[in-house]
Design an enzyme around this catalytic site. Structure first.
Site, short mmCIF file in Angstrom:
data_model
loop_
_atom_site.label_atom_id
_atom_site.label_comp_id
_atom_site.label_asym_id
_atom_site.label_seq_id
_atom_site.Cartn_x
_atom_site.Cartn_y
_atom_site.Cartn_z
N SER A 73 0.86 -1.19 0.00
CA SER A 73 0.00 0.00 0.00
C SER A 73 0.89 1.24 0.00
O SER A 73 1.76 1.36 -0.86
CB SER A 73 -0.96 -0.02 1.20
OG SER A 73 -1.90 1.02 1.10
N THR A 74 0.74 2.14 0.96
CA THR A 74 1.48 3.40 0.98
C THR A 74 2.99 3.15 0.93
O THR A 74 3.53 2.45 1.78
CB THR A 74 1.15 4.21 2.24
OG1 THR A 74 -0.27 4.31 2.37
CG2 THR A 74 1.75 5.60 2.18
N HIS A 93 -2.52 -1.14 -3.57
CA HIS A 93 -3.68 -0.26 -3.43
C HIS A 93 -3.51 0.94 -4.35
O HIS A 93 -2.62 1.77 -4.14
CB HIS A 93 -3.83 0.22 -1.98
CG HIS A 93 -4.09 -0.89 -1.01
ND1 HIS A 93 -3.83 -0.78 0.34
CD2 HIS A 93 -4.60 -2.14 -1.18
CE1 HIS A 93 -4.18 -1.90 0.95
NE2 HIS A 93 -4.63 -2.74 0.05
N MET A 138 -0.28 1.26 5.49
CA MET A 138 -1.05 1.48 6.71
C MET A 138 -2.14 0.42 6.83
O MET A 138 -2.67 -0.05 5.83
CB MET A 138 -1.68 2.88 6.67
CG MET A 138 -2.57 3.21 7.85
SD MET A 138 -1.67 3.25 9.41
CE MET A 138 -1.04 4.94 9.39
N ASP A 174 -4.45 -4.87 5.87
CA ASP A 174 -4.78 -5.67 4.69
C ASP A 174 -3.62 -6.59 4.32
O ASP A 174 -2.48 -6.15 4.20
CB ASP A 174 -5.11 -4.74 3.51
CG ASP A 174 -5.62 -5.51 2.29
OD1 ASP A 174 -6.21 -6.60 2.48
OD2 ASP A 174 -5.45 -5.03 1.16
#
Length: 350
Positions: free
Chosen positions: A169-170, A195, A288, A291
């Protein structure tokens, strides 16, 4: 107990869009808009005066664009930056230059689009305020391995029975690139969930394909997972791995959000745990939330080798931390170390 507000500097050359951002962000109790800049030069002057915690940055600006701004400012002021971008490949260059994340500019004529944009931006500002800024630095001239020696030495039939699954993700766009570019062309098939909104996943896959030895493409429902190819989950769709006969394929579909995301890392990892079992390698990278954490636990329980990005190298040590705390990780490592770990594991899977 009072929580300190996140000090935000808005950088955008559009008077209208700047006003929309400032007015809307100012309504949130946890955010204080400490100022705005009309271009990159204005921002350079105001950063040392305003001391923002997070900067929102338009990528396309006259005079100096967001990429050049990041390259100049980041080494001196390593402040988390959230890009506000239209559907444009330059967003990935800006992420490479040190930005934390991005949000897609909304269609301002659609109220629902604007509301979703604002919600996403506020969430990412909050994440950015607790993130670790990665200042791009030159790669070392030597590594612990030679790419020429990094071939799997597996029989073609064995190569096609192994699947490597990556979730991020991030901060994940650069983390995934860092890993893939050091892998040789003759790798087992790779599946990736990052993501990211629709449209950007196709551009990101094309960027990876240009920079890596393996082929990379945005997945399409029914694509076969074959050696030398990495398939990226399309934005706003879920992606599963399924086994049909002796072959693995991907199932891309418009499902509900899982663990707050679509595509979801948990959806991918759960399917790999079921379909590939002990012939899988799972890698969970910066991001973050949680997931992918339960999915990678299931992968490990079913015999897969699992790697979590370590705290020191994560932009946000969230997803890998939860996975590690749940017992889903065999080993933690930096992105620079992960290609070597993958190759070592493959040698034991003959």
């Amino acid at each position: 107990m009072l929580h300190q507000k996140i000090r935000v500097l808005v950088v955008d050359d559009s008077i209208l869009f700047r006003k929309v951002l400032i007015d809307n962000l100012s309504q949130y109790e946890n955010i204080e808009v400490v100022g705005y800049a009309i271009n990159a030069f204005d921002a350079q002057r105001k950063i040392p005066m305003l001391h923002p915690d997070v900067i929102t940055l338009d990528v396309e600006m006259p005079g100096m664009n967001g990429i050049d701004f990041l390259k100049q400012v980041m080494p001196k002021y390593p402040i988390p930056v959230i890009l506000v971008s239209s559907l444009n490949i330059t967003v990935f260059e800006a992420l490479s230059a040190g930005a934390i994340d991005f949000v897609k500019k909304p269609d301002m004529s659609k109220e629902s689009s604007s509301a979703l944009f604002l919600k996403d931006l506020v969430r990412k500002i909050s994440i950015a305020s607790n993130s670790k800024v990665r200042v791009a630095k030159p790669q070392p001239a030597t590594r612990s391995f030679s790419p020429l020696q990094m071939h799997s030495a597996l029989q073609p039939s064995r190569l096609s029975s192994i699947v490597i699954a990556i979730g991020a993700s991030t901060g994940g766009t650069e983390a995934t690139l860092s890993i893939l570019k050091d892998l040789p062309a003759d790798m087992p098939g790779i599946v990736i969930t990052q993501h990211m909104p629709p449209g950007f996943t196709k551009m990101y896959a094309e960027r990876l394909d240009r920079l890596c030895k393996i082929k990379v493409k945005e997945a399409v429902h029914g694509d076969k997972i074959v050696p030398g190819l990495a398939l990226l989950a399309p934005g706003d769709q879920q992606m599963k791995v399924v086994k049909i006969g002796g072959e693995y394929t991907v199932n891309c579909f418009d499902g509900e959000k899982v663990s707050g995301h679509k595509p979801s890392v948990d959806v991918l990892f759960d399917s790999v745990a079921d379909a590939v079992r002990h012939d899988a390698i799972g890698i969970i990278l910066t991001g973050m939330g949680h997931d992918g954490a339960t999915g990678i636990c299931k992968m490990r329980s079913n015999g897969a080798y699992t790697i979590g990005q370590n705290k020191e190298s994560c932009v946000v040590y969230g997803m890998p931390m939860v996975a590690y705390n749940l017992g889903g990780i065999c080993i933690q490592a930096s992105c620079e170390q992960i290609p070597n770990l993958i190759m070592q594991r493959l040698k034991t899977m003959k």
